[in-house]
Design a protein around this motif. Sequence first.
Motif, short mmCIF file in Angstrom:
data_model
loop_
_atom_site.label_atom_id
_atom_site.label_comp_id
_atom_site.label_asym_id
_atom_site.label_seq_id
_atom_site.Cartn_x
_atom_site.Cartn_y
_atom_site.Cartn_z
N GLU A 53 0.82 -1.21 0.00
CA GLU A 53 0.00 0.00 0.00
C GLU A 53 0.86 1.26 0.00
O GLU A 53 0.57 2.21 -0.73
N ASP A 96 2.45 1.60 -3.39
CA ASP A 96 1.46 2.08 -4.35
C ASP A 96 1.19 3.58 -4.17
O ASP A 96 0.97 4.29 -5.15
N ALA A 97 1.22 4.04 -2.93
CA ALA A 97 1.01 5.47 -2.67
C ALA A 97 2.13 6.30 -3.30
O ALA A 97 1.89 7.42 -3.75
N GLU A 157 1.39 5.86 -7.40
CA GLU A 157 0.16 6.41 -7.98
C GLU A 157 0.29 7.81 -8.57
O GLU A 157 -0.16 8.04 -9.69
#
Length: 134
Positions: free
Chosen positions: A47, A50-51, A54
């Motif tokens: 996560e 991905d942050a 993104e």
Amino acid sequence: MQALYSWQLTRNHPKDILASFREDEEHANADAEYFREILMGVTTKAEALDALLEPVIGRPLEQLDPIEHALLWVGVWELSERMEVPYRVAINEAVGLAKKYGAEQSHRFINGVLDTLARQLRSAERAAPRRTSG
């Protein structure tokens, strides 16, 4: 990369994936400890990774090809967690794997994303003068 690809598709526990890869003769020559570190590190921090990804990928994460996503995870994990790995090495390894396993132009995409992240995560290293051999 292949283990992370498998994890994305199956969501099997990373330890089960690790065990299956240890049994595979093709992976017998791999650095087992580093392999474990990458798999466990990426799956634990997916996560957060991905942050970081993104804002720079230019599309929703769901639209990433699973191979590209796995390569980007490895690259951004090395850039953020393994400061002893030169940023150029982390990028070049991911680009090389993209050329081998990814779609036709995915290596350009991987290079661009990881280079952008290297500017953020490794600004001091990027600013340092390059050493030349000789």
